[in-house]
Design a protein around this motif. Structure first.
Motif, PDB file in Angstrom:
ATOM      1  N   PHE A  86       0.566  -1.131   0.463  1.00 52.90           N
ATOM      2  CA  PHE A  86      -0.202   0.310   0.234  1.00 52.90           C
ATOM      3  C   PHE A  86       0.913   1.552   0.222  1.00 52.90           C
ATOM      4  O   PHE A  86       0.064   2.306  -0.419  1.00 52.90           O
ATOM      5  N   PRO A  87       2.007   1.212   0.351  1.00 51.61           N
ATOM      6  CA  PRO A  87       2.712   2.599   0.850  1.00 51.61           C
ATOM      7  C   PRO A  87       3.413   3.339  -0.925  1.00 51.61           C
ATOM      8  O   PRO A  87       3.299   4.012  -0.828  1.00 51.61           O
ATOM      9  N   ALA A  88       3.168   1.760  -1.277  1.00 49.30           N
ATOM     10  CA  ALA A  88       4.069   2.506  -2.905  1.00 49.30           C
ATOM     11  C   ALA A  88       2.174   3.126  -3.904  1.00 49.30           C
ATOM     12  O   ALA A  88       2.576   4.246  -4.522  1.00 49.30           O
ATOM     13  N   ASN A  89       1.169   2.453  -3.865  1.00 51.15           N
ATOM     14  CA  ASN A  89       0.199   3.759  -3.275  1.00 51.15           C
ATOM     15  C   ASN A  89      -0.158   4.842  -3.291  1.00 51.15           C
ATOM     16  O   ASN A  89      -0.005   5.767  -4.313  1.00 51.15           O
ATOM     17  N   VAL A  90       0.697   5.009  -2.370  1.00 49.30           N
ATOM     18  CA  VAL A  90       0.460   6.440  -1.562  1.00 49.30           C
ATOM     19  C   VAL A  90       1.275   6.871  -1.655  1.00 49.30           C
ATOM     20  O   VAL A  90       1.178   8.215  -2.742  1.00 49.30           O
ATOM     21  N   SER A  91       2.640   6.361  -1.946  1.00 42.01           N
ATOM     22  CA  SER A  91       3.668   7.425  -2.765  1.00 42.01           C
ATOM     23  C   SER A  91       3.621   7.636  -4.269  1.00 42.01           C
ATOM     24  O   SER A  91       3.312   8.575  -5.010  1.00 42.01           O
ATOM     25  N   ALA A  92       2.959   6.766  -5.486  1.00 38.16           N
ATOM     26  CA  ALA A  92       2.328   6.811  -7.118  1.00 38.16           C
ATOM     27  C   ALA A  92       1.367   8.223  -6.985  1.00 38.16           C
ATOM     28  O   ALA A  92       1.816   8.980  -7.957  1.00 38.16           O
ATOM     29  N   ALA A  93       0.503   7.780  -6.097  1.00 39.58           N
ATOM     30  CA  ALA A  93      -0.299   9.290  -5.909  1.00 39.58           C
ATOM     31  C   ALA A  93       0.022  10.465  -6.150  1.00 39.58           C
ATOM     32  O   ALA A  93      -0.179  11.262  -6.591  1.00 39.58           O
ATOM     33  N   ARG A  94       1.388  10.619  -4.450  1.00 36.27           N
ATOM     34  CA  ARG A  94       1.568  12.156  -4.405  1.00 36.27           C
ATOM     35  C   ARG A  94       2.243  12.033  -5.605  1.00 36.27           C
ATOM     36  O   ARG A  94       2.390  13.521  -5.289  1.00 36.27           O
ATOM     37  N   ARG A  95       2.996  11.084  -5.872  1.00 35.09           N
ATOM     38  CA  ARG A  95       4.281  11.844  -7.172  1.00 35.09           C
ATOM     39  C   ARG A  95       3.667  11.754  -7.700  1.00 35.09           C
ATOM     40  O   ARG A  95       3.962  12.494  -9.147  1.00 35.09           O
ATOM     41  N   ARG A  96       2.201  11.818  -8.341  1.00 37.07           N
ATOM     42  CA  ARG A  96       1.244  11.736  -9.820  1.00 37.07           C
ATOM     43  C   ARG A  96       1.930  10.546 -11.021  1.00 37.07           C
ATOM     44  O   ARG A  96       2.184  10.954 -11.957  1.00 37.07           O
ATOM     45  N   VAL A  97       2.392   9.635 -10.303  1.00 34.97           N
ATOM     46  CA  VAL A  97       3.189   8.505 -10.848  1.00 34.97           C
ATOM     47  C   VAL A  97       2.319   6.815 -11.477  1.00 34.97           C
ATOM     48  O   VAL A  97       0.750   7.221 -11.309  1.00 34.97           O
ATOM     49  N   ALA A  98       3.078   6.571 -13.015  1.00 35.48           N
ATOM     50  CA  ALA A  98       1.277   4.940 -13.063  1.00 35.48           C
ATOM     51  C   ALA A  98       0.169   5.843 -13.161  1.00 35.48           C
ATOM     52  O   ALA A  98      -0.569   5.363 -12.539  1.00 35.48           O
ATOM     53  N   HIS A  99      -0.108   6.338 -14.442  1.00 30.57           N
ATOM     54  CA  HIS A  99      -1.663   6.807 -14.482  1.00 30.57           C
ATOM     55  C   HIS A  99      -1.989   8.260 -13.888  1.00 30.57           C
ATOM     56  O   HIS A  99      -2.620   8.435 -13.628  1.00 30.57           O
TER      57      HIS A  99
END
Length: 142
Positions: free
Chosen positions: A106-119
């Motif tokens: 889940f932390p990868a999801n949080v990181s991706a959302a905050r950095r606006r990566v992976a769609h």
């Protein structure tokens, strides 16, 4: 969105097979195990398909070492868990392992959302899907 579609379509298809006489799928819990397995096989595939793999590697928080290796390991664990939930003797352990894996990732999801990566999916959407997927795994625990 594809994992959600795989979960729902797999579950409904398996439940229909149960209603049509496939004894092993006669019930919502075994049908949900099929849907969950399909979902995790789909997501495991993404870990090894080059274009999708790049997105997953990008999702790994920058503070973690060896993102390529982490994506490979999580992909293998998802595939093993998917197979495990289909085997009655290992369903409990596989579902528990998948729950822990989803929590750990889940932390990868949080990181991706905050950095606006992976769609760039929103944190709210990613969180809602994770809660649903964890709930599905909890529901298949015997």
């Amino acid at each position: 969105m594809e994992p959600l579609i795989a979960l729902v379509a797999g579950t409904l298809g398996a439940r229909l097979a149960g209603l049509l006489g496939v004894a092993a799928l006669d019930g919502w819990q075994p049908a949900l195990r099929v849907g969950l397995a399909l979902m995790f096989l789909l997501t495991a595939f993404a870990h090894f398909y080059p274009r999708l793999r790049a997105d997953l590697v990008e999702m790994v928080p920058p503070s973690l070492p060896r993102p390529e290796l982490l994506v490979t390991v999580t992909g293998v664990l998802e595939a093993v868990g998917a197979i495990g939930v289909l085997i009655p003797a290992t369903t409990r352990w596989a579902a528990a392992g998948l729950i822990l894996l989803m929590i750990a990732m889940f932390p990868a999801n949080v990181s991706a959302a905050r950095r606006r990566v992976a769609h760039g999916n929103s944190l709210l959407r990613r969180t809602a899907l994770q809660v649903l997927f964890v709930g599905a795994a909890v529901a298949v625990l015997p």
